[in-house]
Motif scaffolding. Sequence first.
Motif, PDB file in Angstrom:
ATOM      1  N   LEU A 370      -3.017   7.906  20.689  1.00 56.49           N
ATOM      2  CA  LEU A 370      -2.542   8.691  19.561  1.00 56.49           C
ATOM      3  C   LEU A 370      -2.508   7.833  18.301  1.00 56.49           C
ATOM      4  O   LEU A 370      -2.292   6.621  18.374  1.00 56.49           O
ATOM      5  CB  LEU A 370      -1.151   9.249  19.849  1.00 56.49           C
ATOM      6  N   PRO A 371      -2.696   8.433  17.134  1.00 54.27           N
ATOM      7  CA  PRO A 371      -2.638   7.666  15.884  1.00 54.27           C
ATOM      8  C   PRO A 371      -1.201   7.336  15.508  1.00 54.27           C
ATOM      9  O   PRO A 371      -0.248   7.786  16.155  1.00 54.27           O
ATOM     10  CB  PRO A 371      -3.277   8.621  14.875  1.00 54.27           C
ATOM     11  N   SER A 372      -1.047   6.550  14.455  1.00 51.74           N
ATOM     12  CA  SER A 372       0.272   6.184  13.951  1.00 51.74           C
ATOM     13  C   SER A 372       0.114   5.758  12.499  1.00 51.74           C
ATOM     14  O   SER A 372      -1.001   5.487  12.056  1.00 51.74           O
ATOM     15  CB  SER A 372       0.861   5.028  14.763  1.00 51.74           C
ATOM     16  N   PRO A 373       1.225   5.684  11.761  1.00 46.24           N
ATOM     17  CA  PRO A 373       1.133   5.186  10.384  1.00 46.24           C
ATOM     18  C   PRO A 373       0.972   3.668  10.361  1.00 46.24           C
ATOM     19  O   PRO A 373       1.854   2.925   9.951  1.00 46.24           O
ATOM     20  CB  PRO A 373       2.459   5.631   9.763  1.00 46.24           C
ATOM     21  N   GLY A 374      -0.159   3.194  10.843  1.00 42.35           N
ATOM     22  CA  GLY A 374      -0.425   1.762  10.877  1.00 42.35           C
ATOM     23  C   GLY A 374       0.055   1.120  12.158  1.00 42.35           C
ATOM     24  O   GLY A 374       0.821   1.702  12.927  1.00 42.35           O
ATOM     25  N   VAL A 375      -0.431  -0.086  12.420  1.00 42.68           N
ATOM     26  CA  VAL A 375      -0.033  -0.849  13.604  1.00 42.68           C
ATOM     27  C   VAL A 375       0.619  -2.133  13.115  1.00 42.68           C
ATOM     28  O   VAL A 375       0.000  -2.927  12.406  1.00 42.68           O
ATOM     29  CB  VAL A 375      -1.244  -1.172  14.498  1.00 42.68           C
ATOM     30  N   GLY A 376       1.889  -2.317  13.458  1.00 46.01           N
ATOM     31  CA  GLY A 376       2.626  -3.479  12.988  1.00 46.01           C
ATOM     32  C   GLY A 376       3.027  -4.402  14.117  1.00 46.01           C
ATOM     33  O   GLY A 376       2.437  -4.404  15.191  1.00 46.01           O
ATOM     34  N   ALA A 412       0.856   1.666   5.264  1.00 49.59           N
ATOM     35  CA  ALA A 412       1.781   1.950   4.156  1.00 49.59           C
ATOM     36  C   ALA A 412       1.069   2.691   3.031  1.00 49.59           C
ATOM     37  O   ALA A 412       1.626   3.623   2.430  1.00 49.59           O
ATOM     38  CB  ALA A 412       2.391   0.651   3.641  1.00 49.59           C
ATOM     39  N   ASP A 413      -0.151   2.285   2.747  1.00 49.68           N
ATOM     40  CA  ASP A 413      -0.922   2.973   1.703  1.00 49.68           C
ATOM     41  C   ASP A 413      -1.176   4.430   2.084  1.00 49.68           C
ATOM     42  O   ASP A 413      -1.181   5.322   1.223  1.00 49.68           O
ATOM     43  CB  ASP A 413      -2.253   2.257   1.473  1.00 49.68           C
ATOM     44  N   TYR A 414      -1.385   4.669   3.369  1.00 49.30           N
ATOM     45  CA  TYR A 414      -1.615   6.034   3.842  1.00 49.30           C
ATOM     46  C   TYR A 414      -0.389   6.905   3.572  1.00 49.30           C
ATOM     47  O   TYR A 414      -0.498   8.028   3.076  1.00 49.30           O
ATOM     48  CB  TYR A 414      -1.938   6.015   5.337  1.00 49.30           C
ATOM     49  N   VAL A 415       0.800   6.373   3.861  1.00 53.50           N
ATOM     50  CA  VAL A 415       2.033   7.129   3.646  1.00 53.50           C
ATOM     51  C   VAL A 415       2.248   7.365   2.154  1.00 53.50           C
ATOM     52  O   VAL A 415       2.642   8.471   1.734  1.00 53.50           O
ATOM     53  CB  VAL A 415       3.233   6.404   4.271  1.00 53.50           C
ATOM     54  N   ILE A 416       2.009   6.360   1.352  1.00 54.66           N
ATOM     55  CA  ILE A 416       2.163   6.524  -0.093  1.00 54.66           C
ATOM     56  C   ILE A 416       1.218   7.596  -0.614  1.00 54.66           C
ATOM     57  O   ILE A 416       1.577   8.395  -1.505  1.00 54.66           O
ATOM     58  CB  ILE A 416       1.928   5.174  -0.809  1.00 54.66           C
ATOM     59  N   GLY A 417       0.033   7.669  -0.037  1.00 54.92           N
ATOM     60  CA  GLY A 417      -0.894   8.732  -0.432  1.00 54.92           C
ATOM     61  C   GLY A 417      -0.317  10.113  -0.186  1.00 54.92           C
ATOM     62  O   GLY A 417      -0.477  11.025  -1.022  1.00 54.92           O
ATOM     63  N   PHE A 531       7.331  13.467   6.338  1.00 56.95           N
ATOM     64  CA  PHE A 531       6.153  12.791   6.885  1.00 56.95           C
ATOM     65  C   PHE A 531       6.500  12.380   8.310  1.00 56.95           C
ATOM     66  O   PHE A 531       7.273  11.459   8.546  1.00 56.95           O
ATOM     67  CB  PHE A 531       5.758  11.567   6.058  1.00 56.95           C
ATOM     68  N   ASP A 532       5.909  13.075   9.255  1.00 60.16           N
ATOM     69  CA  ASP A 532       6.181  12.880  10.686  1.00 60.16           C
ATOM     70  C   ASP A 532       5.118  11.939  11.265  1.00 60.16           C
ATOM     71  O   ASP A 532       4.168  12.372  11.906  1.00 60.16           O
ATOM     72  CB  ASP A 532       6.163  14.254  11.375  1.00 60.16           C
ATOM     73  N   GLY A 533       5.291  10.651  11.035  1.00 57.01           N
ATOM     74  CA  GLY A 533       4.253   9.691  11.412  1.00 57.01           C
ATOM     75  C   GLY A 533       4.019   9.565  12.891  1.00 57.01           C
ATOM     76  O   GLY A 533       2.963   9.059  13.308  1.00 57.01           O
ATOM     77  N   TRP A 534       4.963  10.009  13.727  1.00 53.68           N
ATOM     78  CA  TRP A 534       4.825   9.853  15.174  1.00 53.68           C
ATOM     79  C   TRP A 534       4.854  11.196  15.910  1.00 53.68           C
ATOM     80  O   TRP A 534       5.086  11.226  17.113  1.00 53.68           O
ATOM     81  CB  TRP A 534       5.916   8.924  15.707  1.00 53.68           C
ATOM     82  N   ASN A 535       4.652  12.288  15.165  1.00 53.68           N
ATOM     83  CA  ASN A 535       4.547  13.615  15.792  1.00 53.68           C
ATOM     84  C   ASN A 535       5.787  13.938  16.635  1.00 53.68           C
ATOM     85  O   ASN A 535       5.688  14.415  17.761  1.00 53.68           O
ATOM     86  CB  ASN A 535       3.291  13.687  16.673  1.00 53.68           C
ATOM     87  N   TYR A 549       7.558  20.814   3.052  1.00 54.30           N
ATOM     88  CA  TYR A 549       6.194  20.352   3.305  1.00 54.30           C
ATOM     89  C   TYR A 549       6.220  19.458   4.551  1.00 54.30           C
ATOM     90  O   TYR A 549       7.082  18.590   4.683  1.00 54.30           O
ATOM     91  CB  TYR A 549       5.649  19.543   2.128  1.00 54.30           C
ATOM     92  N   TYR A 550       5.250  19.682   5.425  1.00 50.25           N
ATOM     93  CA  TYR A 550       5.118  18.859   6.626  1.00 50.25           C
ATOM     94  C   TYR A 550       3.831  18.047   6.516  1.00 50.25           C
ATOM     95  O   TYR A 550       2.772  18.588   6.165  1.00 50.25           O
ATOM     96  CB  TYR A 550       5.071  19.730   7.879  1.00 50.25           C
ATOM     97  N   ALA A 551       3.930  16.753   6.794  1.00 44.98           N
ATOM     98  CA  ALA A 551       2.741  15.901   6.791  1.00 44.98           C
ATOM     99  C   ALA A 551       2.762  15.014   8.023  1.00 44.98           C
ATOM    100  O   ALA A 551       3.830  14.593   8.488  1.00 44.98           O
ATOM    101  CB  ALA A 551       2.693  15.045   5.530  1.00 44.98           C
ATOM    102  N   THR A 552       1.584  14.732   8.544  1.00 48.29           N
ATOM    103  CA  THR A 552       1.444  13.813   9.662  1.00 48.29           C
ATOM    104  C   THR A 552       0.079  13.160   9.540  1.00 48.29           C
ATOM    105  O   THR A 552      -0.579  13.267   8.497  1.00 48.29           O
ATOM    106  CB  THR A 552       1.628  14.539  11.006  1.00 48.29           C
TER     107      THR A 552
END
Length: 566
Positions: A370-376, A412-417, A531-535, A549-552
Motif C-alpha cells: 500500500l502507498p503512504s505519504p512518504g517512507v521515513g 512532505a511535498d506531496y501533502v503540501i500539494g 488528508f488520510d495518508g494511511w487510509n 474535503y477528503y484526500a488520500t
Amino acid sequence: RTPILSYALNISPKNHFMAGIAVVVDREQKVIGVITDGDIRRGISKGVSLEEPVERIANFNPLLINATHSRAQIRKDLMEEARRRKSHYFKYNKLILVEPDGKLRDVIPLSDVLSPPVEEKVLAIYGMGYVGLTLAATFANAGIPVIGIDVSEPLIAQLNRGTAPFYEKGLDSLLSSLAQSNPIRFTIDARLYPADVHIVTVGSPVLADGAPDLSYVESATRTIAAILKREDLVIFRSTVPVGTMRRIVLPILEKSGLACGADFRLVFAPERTVEGKALDELRSLPQIIGGFDKASTDMAGTLFGQITNTIVEVESLEAAELVKLMNNTFRDLVFSFANEVAQICDAYNLNAFALVHAANEGYPRDRIPLPSPGVGGICLSKDPYIYTHPIDPLPKAPVLGVASRSINRTGADYVIGKLQTFCARTGKSLDSLRILVLGLAFKGTPETSDIRGSVALDLIEKLPVRKNILVKDYVVTQAQIEALGCTAVGNDLAAVFSEVDAVAVMNNHYLNNRFNFVQALRRRNGPVLLFDGWNMFDQREIENLPGAYYATMGYMTAAPKPDRTK
C-alpha cells in the motif's frame, strides 16, 4: 588397598588423553584422592617402591570442583579455594570436577577455565541508541556481563538513573529488572571496564549529497584499537557501505599491533530489527554473521546463540554488509513503486489504496504494498544511499537505491500539494491555515517515539508558520513536540476540530481514528480538509459532510460544482 582409577579423559571432547594424573575413588566411585606424576617422582626419590599401595604417595586432600557450576562459578570456586589453602590457583593445572554427591564427572585443564568461552566473556557495546541499548538489555537478560558505552554524558547519566531515552515496548521494565539481577554498567570511558567482546552500534548517517558519513564508525574503531587485546572479538552492527570492514575498519584495528585472525577476531553481524518490536526480534530473527575467517564466524555464532536460535553464516565480511543493505533497499524500493503509482493516480484522481486492493484481490503473485505519504525512519531514509556507495568502485554503479529515495523522500511535498489545492478551492492561504498533524513519529505500528526521518517532521519544517501547527502523537512526548515550535494537543481531538482548517494523518497509530471523527466534523463551521495518508477513515462518510474535503494517496474530493440554478 584403595582402588585406583587411571583416568584417560575420553569424556572431554577437547582432550582425547590427559597425561600425568590419576584419580583415586572409593568403592562408590566417589573421589577421595589424586595422584600426579609429580607425586610419583617425589615418592621414588624418597624410596617408595612402585609395588607399594597408592596410599603412600596419593594426595587425599584434593581440590574438587562442583561440576554443575558454570565456568564463571568454577573460576570463582578455584580462586576462593586456592586462597583458603594459601596457595596459587595456577598450581592446579588440572581440575577435578565432581557431581554433588562426590562422584567423578571430568578432569579439565586449567586453561579451559581461565580462558572462558565466548558466551561468558564481558561485552562492551558502543552506542546506546535504539540498536545498542536494546541489544545490551537483551544480552544482559541472558546473563552476560554488559558494558554500555556512549560519548554523550547526559545520555549515560540518564541511563544510570534507570530510564531509557526513548520508547520501546518492554524496555523500561527490562532495564528495571536488570538493575536487580545483572545491571548494565554505563560509561563514557571504554577504558574503565575491560571487555572481551566489542560490539559497535553507532550511527552511520548520510551527508546532504547521499554519501555515507563514517566518522562515528571510525571513531569507535579507534577507541577499540586503543584497548584491543589478544583473543578479543570485534563485531560491527552499524550499517556501512560494502567494503567498509576490510578497507577502513580492519586497518585501524591492526594499528594496535595485533593481527586479525591470529590475535583477534572480526565480524559483521547486521542489525535488522524493527523499532517497536526490537526486544522480540532480537530473539526471533535469524542472525546474519560474516567473519574475517571461520574462527571469527564461529565465535560470533556462539555468542549470538545465547539470544537467538537461528544463525545464518555468510561467506565474508562483504557478504554480511550487503545483506543488510539488500533488506532495507528492497523495502524502500517496493514502497517507492506504490508511491509512484499514487502519483500517477493523482493525474486521474484515483484512490491509490482502492487501486492496489483491486490489483491484489485474488492475484496469487507479487502483492503490491500500500502507498503512504512518504517512507521515513532513520534506516530506510539512508540505507538505500549507503547501498549505492560501496567502498570499492564497481564497473556499473547501483541506481535503484537513489531511484527509490527520489520518490519516497518527497512525501512532505506531496501533502503540501494537497493543502495548496484545498487552499485554492476555498480561498484560504497556506500561511494562515491552521493544521492538525496526527502522528509525528516516523511510524505508528509498531508504535515508537522515534521522529528521526519522520515525514511528518519534514512536513512541519516545510510549512510556512509553526505556530499554526497543532500536533497529536500517542507516544512522542509533549516536550518533543513543543521543542519543534508546535502546539501539543491532548486526547480530546473532537474539540480540536473547531480550531483547525485541515487534518493531516501522517502515521498509522491505531488510536488515530479511535474517536467520532464524523461528529467532530459536523460541528465544524466552514470547509475542512482531512488528508488520510494511511487510509484509516471512510471516504464516503467524510465526503457526505457539508464543506468536508477528503484526500488520500492519489485522490482528493472534487471542487463543488457551481449552482447554475441561481
